[in-house]
Motif scaffolding. Structure first.
Motif, PDB file in Angstrom:
ATOM      1  N   VAL A  56      61.495  64.006 -14.646  1.00  0.00           N
ATOM      2  CA  VAL A  56      61.326  63.515 -13.285  1.00  0.00           C
ATOM      3  C   VAL A  56      62.578  63.796 -12.455  1.00  0.00           C
ATOM      4  O   VAL A  56      63.685  63.471 -12.874  1.00  0.00           O
ATOM      5  N   ILE A  57      62.385  64.403 -11.273  1.00  0.00           N
ATOM      6  CA  ILE A  57      63.504  64.630 -10.368  1.00  0.00           C
ATOM      7  C   ILE A  57      63.246  64.016  -8.992  1.00  0.00           C
ATOM      8  O   ILE A  57      64.114  64.060  -8.123  1.00  0.00           O
ATOM      9  N   GLU A  58      62.076  63.440  -8.798  1.00  0.00           N
ATOM     10  CA  GLU A  58      61.771  62.696  -7.573  1.00  0.00           C
ATOM     11  C   GLU A  58      60.646  61.725  -7.867  1.00  0.00           C
ATOM     12  O   GLU A  58      59.715  62.045  -8.612  1.00  0.00           O
ATOM     13  N   ILE A  59      60.727  60.533  -7.279  1.00  0.00           N
ATOM     14  CA  ILE A  59      59.691  59.524  -7.474  1.00  0.00           C
ATOM     15  C   ILE A  59      59.442  58.799  -6.165  1.00  0.00           C
ATOM     16  O   ILE A  59      60.373  58.568  -5.378  1.00  0.00           O
ATOM     17  N   ALA A  60      58.186  58.472  -5.912  1.00  0.00           N
ATOM     18  CA  ALA A  60      57.817  57.682  -4.743  1.00  0.00           C
ATOM     19  C   ALA A  60      56.772  56.659  -5.157  1.00  0.00           C
ATOM     20  O   ALA A  60      55.852  56.975  -5.910  1.00  0.00           O
TER      21      ALA A  60
ATOM     22  N   LEU B 286      59.550  52.469  -2.744  1.00  0.00           N
ATOM     23  CA  LEU B 286      60.674  53.140  -3.418  1.00  0.00           C
ATOM     24  C   LEU B 286      60.507  54.643  -3.266  1.00  0.00           C
ATOM     25  O   LEU B 286      59.409  55.172  -3.438  1.00  0.00           O
ATOM     26  N   HIS B 287      61.593  55.300  -2.937  1.00  0.00           N
ATOM     27  CA  HIS B 287      61.607  56.763  -2.898  1.00  0.00           C
ATOM     28  C   HIS B 287      63.011  57.236  -3.220  1.00  0.00           C
ATOM     29  O   HIS B 287      63.975  56.779  -2.608  1.00  0.00           O
ATOM     30  N   SER B 288      63.122  58.111  -4.193  1.00  0.00           N
ATOM     31  CA  SER B 288      64.447  58.596  -4.577  1.00  0.00           C
ATOM     32  C   SER B 288      64.338  59.925  -5.310  1.00  0.00           C
ATOM     33  O   SER B 288      63.375  60.178  -6.031  1.00  0.00           O
ATOM     34  N   LEU B 289      65.351  60.768  -5.081  1.00  0.00           N
ATOM     35  CA  LEU B 289      65.548  61.896  -5.980  1.00  0.00           C
ATOM     36  C   LEU B 289      66.104  61.331  -7.279  1.00  0.00           C
ATOM     37  O   LEU B 289      66.683  60.246  -7.297  1.00  0.00           O
ATOM     38  N   VAL B 290      65.958  62.058  -8.370  1.00  0.00           N
ATOM     39  CA  VAL B 290      66.380  61.573  -9.689  1.00  0.00           C
ATOM     40  C   VAL B 290      67.180  62.665 -10.391  1.00  0.00           C
ATOM     41  O   VAL B 290      66.734  63.812 -10.480  1.00  0.00           O
ATOM     42  N   LYS B 291      68.345  62.305 -10.866  1.00  0.00           N
ATOM     43  CA  LYS B 291      69.157  63.262 -11.620  1.00  0.00           C
ATOM     44  C   LYS B 291      68.609  63.374 -13.040  1.00  0.00           C
ATOM     45  O   LYS B 291      68.471  62.375 -13.743  1.00  0.00           O
ATOM     46  N   HIS B 292      68.318  64.596 -13.455  1.00  0.00           N
ATOM     47  CA  HIS B 292      67.762  64.778 -14.798  1.00  0.00           C
ATOM     48  C   HIS B 292      68.849  64.644 -15.861  1.00  0.00           C
ATOM     49  O   HIS B 292      70.043  64.607 -15.562  1.00  0.00           O
ATOM     50  N   SER B 293      68.421  64.566 -17.101  1.00  0.00           N
ATOM     51  CA  SER B 293      69.365  64.375 -18.197  1.00  0.00           C
ATOM     52  C   SER B 293      70.130  65.661 -18.497  1.00  0.00           C
ATOM     53  O   SER B 293      69.820  66.732 -17.955  1.00  0.00           O
TER      54      SER B 293
ATOM     55  N   TYR C 141      69.929  67.406 -20.976  1.00  0.00           N
ATOM     56  CA  TYR C 141      69.110  68.359 -21.726  1.00  0.00           C
ATOM     57  C   TYR C 141      68.468  69.401 -20.811  1.00  0.00           C
ATOM     58  O   TYR C 141      68.045  70.456 -21.258  1.00  0.00           O
ATOM     59  N   VAL C 142      68.391  69.088 -19.532  1.00  0.00           N
ATOM     60  CA  VAL C 142      67.824  70.022 -18.563  1.00  0.00           C
ATOM     61  C   VAL C 142      68.976  70.683 -17.806  1.00  0.00           C
ATOM     62  O   VAL C 142      69.722  70.010 -17.099  1.00  0.00           O
ATOM     63  N   LYS C 143      69.132  71.982 -17.972  1.00  0.00           N
ATOM     64  CA  LYS C 143      70.251  72.695 -17.359  1.00  0.00           C
ATOM     65  C   LYS C 143      69.937  73.139 -15.935  1.00  0.00           C
ATOM     66  O   LYS C 143      70.839  73.269 -15.115  1.00  0.00           O
ATOM     67  N   TRP C 144      68.668  73.386 -15.644  1.00  0.00           N
ATOM     68  CA  TRP C 144      68.302  73.818 -14.308  1.00  0.00           C
ATOM     69  C   TRP C 144      66.829  73.500 -14.061  1.00  0.00           C
ATOM     70  O   TRP C 144      66.071  73.233 -14.986  1.00  0.00           O
ATOM     71  N   ILE C 145      66.457  73.516 -12.791  1.00  0.00           N
ATOM     72  CA  ILE C 145      65.070  73.305 -12.402  1.00  0.00           C
ATOM     73  C   ILE C 145      64.373  74.655 -12.382  1.00  0.00           C
ATOM     74  O   ILE C 145      64.879  75.620 -11.818  1.00  0.00           O
ATOM     75  N   ASP C 146      63.204  74.728 -13.003  1.00  0.00           N
ATOM     76  CA  ASP C 146      62.468  75.989 -13.073  1.00  0.00           C
ATOM     77  C   ASP C 146      62.136  76.520 -11.677  1.00  0.00           C
ATOM     78  O   ASP C 146      61.846  75.748 -10.755  1.00  0.00           O
TER      79      ASP C 146
ATOM     80  N   ASP D 132      70.336  69.480  -4.837  1.00  0.00           N
ATOM     81  CA  ASP D 132      69.729  68.312  -4.189  1.00  0.00           C
ATOM     82  C   ASP D 132      69.886  67.052  -5.034  1.00  0.00           C
ATOM     83  O   ASP D 132      70.047  65.945  -4.498  1.00  0.00           O
ATOM     84  N   ILE D 133      69.825  67.205  -6.349  1.00  0.00           N
ATOM     85  CA  ILE D 133      69.831  66.030  -7.220  1.00  0.00           C
ATOM     86  C   ILE D 133      71.188  65.782  -7.887  1.00  0.00           C
ATOM     87  O   ILE D 133      71.318  64.891  -8.718  1.00  0.00           O
ATOM     88  N   LYS D 134      72.198  66.559  -7.491  1.00  0.00           N
ATOM     89  CA  LYS D 134      73.504  66.469  -8.138  1.00  0.00           C
ATOM     90  C   LYS D 134      74.069  65.053  -8.100  1.00  0.00           C
ATOM     91  O   LYS D 134      74.656  64.567  -9.073  1.00  0.00           O
ATOM     92  N   ARG D 135      73.907  64.365  -6.980  1.00  0.00           N
ATOM     93  CA  ARG D 135      74.451  63.017  -6.819  1.00  0.00           C
ATOM     94  C   ARG D 135      73.355  61.941  -6.832  1.00  0.00           C
ATOM     95  O   ARG D 135      73.606  60.797  -6.447  1.00  0.00           O
TER      96      ARG D 135
END
Length: 202
Positions: A37-41, A51-58, A60-65, A78-81
């Motif tokens: 998950v990298i965004e949730i609403a 609730l709405h937020s971007l989410v920083k991945h773990s 284990y995930v090096k990049w978004i496809d 976008d999700i760095k912070r």
């Protein structure tokens, strides 16, 4: 628990709507089983954003496809912070307690990563919707829609466009929705849900 997508089970849920329904959408880092998950609403039935937020991945995930970026437009910068799912989880849990959840992108395989922090240790565990919300009724509205409208096939529809086509078939207007990510998708869920609810026999 994720309900079995049958007309009977879904109509029973709709007919027993007591104002306890929330609408949740998420965007993932990948459309594979390893997507996180990298965004949730989360919205209520009046289209109000709870609730709405971007989410920083773990880690284990090096990049978004690239295919995921092409769909939702969210990239690594976008999700760095952004907060982790673990940080958001207490609020999500509080909002969804004893609520009925209407979603459009949950299944048994593509879970989400919830990090349990113990001191300086961090144990990442992949969890499904059923494991995250064991006491909630979770309905995948698009599974139900596919089941009930047999003539409406999604075989050639790109990922992320199914809800749009369902809204088009039901003559649901969404031109006013400026957000084309998680919030926008959740608003479409609300409108499709209300349209299906209104179609129930008296």
């Amino acid at each position: 628990k994720v309900t079995t997508p049958t007309p009977e089970s879904y109509k029973d849920i709709l007919s027993n709507d007591k104002g306890d329904t929330l609408f949740m959408t998420m965007n993932l880092s990948s459309f594979s089983d390893n997507g996180e998950v990298i965004e949730i609403a989360i919205l209520d039935s009046e289209e109000q954003i709870l609730l709405h937020s971007l989410v920083k991945h773990s880690s284990y995930v090096k990049w978004i496809d690239k295919s995921a970026i092409a769909t939702h437009g969210i990239n690594n910068s976008d999700i760095k912070r952004a907060p982790s799912f673990a940080r958001l989880w207490p609020k999500i849990k509080e909002l969804t307690a004893d609520k009925k959840l209407i979603v459009n992108n949950c299944n048994g395989k593509n879970g989400m990563v919830l990090s349990y922090e113990r001191g300086f240790d961090c144990l990442d565990t992949r969890l499904t919707f059923s494991e995250l919300f064991p006491l909630n009724i979770v309905v995948n509205i698009m599974q139900y829609y596919r089941f009930c409208w047999q003539e409406f096939t999604f075989s050639t529809v790109p990922i992320g466009q199914e809800i749009n086509d369902a809204c088009d078939q039901q003559s649901i207007c969404y031109d006013d929705i400026l957000d084309q990510r998680a919030v926008g998708e959740a608003i479409k869920l609300v409108r499709l849900y209300h349209r299906l609810h209104a179609s129930l026999p008296a």
